[in-house]
Write a protein that holds these residues in place. Structure first.
Motif, PDB file in Angstrom:
ATOM      1  N   GLU A  41      24.442  19.410 -10.100  1.00  0.00           N
ATOM      2  CA  GLU A  41      24.758  20.528  -9.205  1.00  0.00           C
ATOM      3  C   GLU A  41      23.534  20.910  -8.374  1.00  0.00           C
ATOM      4  O   GLU A  41      22.407  20.863  -8.861  1.00  0.00           O
ATOM      5  N   GLY A  91      36.176  14.329  -4.019  1.00  0.00           N
ATOM      6  CA  GLY A  91      36.218  15.204  -5.194  1.00  0.00           C
ATOM      7  C   GLY A  91      37.033  16.455  -4.897  1.00  0.00           C
ATOM      8  O   GLY A  91      37.313  16.783  -3.741  1.00  0.00           O
ATOM      9  N   SER A 126      29.721  12.646 -11.233  1.00  0.00           N
ATOM     10  CA  SER A 126      29.360  13.606 -10.190  1.00  0.00           C
ATOM     11  C   SER A 126      27.841  13.747 -10.126  1.00  0.00           C
ATOM     12  O   SER A 126      27.150  13.523 -11.121  1.00  0.00           O
ATOM     13  N   GLU A 161      30.976  16.740  -6.414  1.00  0.00           N
ATOM     14  CA  GLU A 161      31.794  15.891  -7.274  1.00  0.00           C
ATOM     15  C   GLU A 161      31.886  14.472  -6.721  1.00  0.00           C
ATOM     16  O   GLU A 161      31.820  14.251  -5.512  1.00  0.00           O
ATOM     17  N   SER A 162      32.070  13.545  -7.630  1.00  0.00           N
ATOM     18  CA  SER A 162      32.172  12.130  -7.260  1.00  0.00           C
ATOM     19  C   SER A 162      33.355  11.886  -6.325  1.00  0.00           C
ATOM     20  O   SER A 162      34.430  12.459  -6.510  1.00  0.00           O
ATOM     21  N   ASP A 200      36.163  19.396  -4.981  1.00  0.00           N
ATOM     22  CA  ASP A 200      35.396  20.460  -4.311  1.00  0.00           C
ATOM     23  C   ASP A 200      35.083  20.122  -2.849  1.00  0.00           C
ATOM     24  O   ASP A 200      34.338  20.839  -2.190  1.00  0.00           O
TER      25      ASP A 200
END
Length: 284
Positions: A125, A8, A122, A145-146, A10
């Motif tokens: 959070e 991902g 994803s 994230e995925s 991130d």
């Protein structure tokens, strides 16, 4: 082949390390656990035969370390038959893309974990507001994230077998929808993933010092506490003789059985946080 796999946006190195980082432990002749920063990876297989699988794939940027540990245990240029994932959180798939590219081996995960491993979805959070300590407060910096493993990831066999091993997989959801633990009936060996852990993962001090105590799944990433409790009940009923968890030191024998029993009996007070956005008030 490589282009279809990616992390991902991130994805990044997370600067947290425990006193156990870099230490490997042979728990059984064919079960070896190694700590990458704050998370454990496991090798199932006998070094003499060279047939083995890797369970989970460590922290971001740890591929070189994992390859080095693999070759140290199983010989130069050795590669696992497969990589088995207990689930797809960042600290369990941190080096997966590089490892698959290097070894060209398949990855197996539960059907319900697939969306998080194929770029479709994803994870929720991390909950920085959850009761429990400093690591929870740091959790917004953790990647959620995925990732996309494309055609390299396959579903675990529906008959409960774990490819290339004599373990069975058990669906232990709660921490994630498709979380699995691996169990071998003949000797009671359990690879629990994050269904329960042996360190209070929310506490920075305890994570850094690896102070041992049985705990539920890491709070800041657990979204279904009812399922998490059912999963612990399921694992305790197996009466494991040795357990290696995603975080913390291995546990065995009397302390394991007593600790697991206590966790089942007192799950709501030990594991479930007093507050947090994924805490259902009805669990108390």
């Amino acid at each position: 082949m490589d282009q279809e796999m990616n992390y991902g946006d991130d994805y990044k190195y997370i600067p947290t390390t425990s006193v156990g980082s870099g230490i490997g432990r042979e728990l059984l002749q064919d079960l070896f656990s190694h700590t990458v920063q704050i998370v454990n990876i496991n090798f199932v297989g006998n070094p003499d035969t060279g047939d083995f699988v890797l369970v989970d794939a460590g922290m971001p940027n740890s591929a070189e370390e994992i390859i080095s540990v693999t070759e140290e245990r199983f010989g130069k240029n050795s590669r696992p038959k497969a990589i088995i994932l207990t689930h797809g959180h960042f600290d369990h798939v941190g080096a997966i893309v590089e490892l698959v590219e290097h070894w060209e081996v398949p990855v197996y995960a539960h059907e319900l974990e697939m969306p998080f491993l194929t770029g479709e979805k994803s994870y929720p959070e991390p909950d920085a507001t959850v009761e429990g300590g400093m690591v929870a407060k740091m959790s917004p910096m953790f990647p959620n994230e995925s990732i996309n493993l494309g055609s390299h990831v396959e579903m675990l066999p529906s008959d409960g077998t774990v490819p290339h091993t004599d373990f069975k997989w058990i669906h232990t959801s709660g921490h994630t929808p498709g979380h699995v633990s691996l169990f071998r009936e003949e000797d009671g060996a359990l690879i629990a993933g994050d269904a329960f852990v042996t360190v209070k993962q929310e506490s920075l001090y305890k994570v850094l010092t690896q102070e041992q105590e049985i705990s539920g799944p890491p709070r800041y990433l657990t979204t279904d506490w009812e399922a998490a409790k059912e999963s612990v009940i399921k694992l305790e009923a197996l009466k494991p003789t040795i357990a290696v968890t995603g975080h913390g030191l291995p546990m065995s024998g009397d302390i394991l059985s007593k600790s697991l029993d206590k966790l089942v009996q007192e799950f709501d007070s030990i594991a479930v946080p007093d507050f947090g956005k994924y805490v259902d008030k009805n669990t108390h």
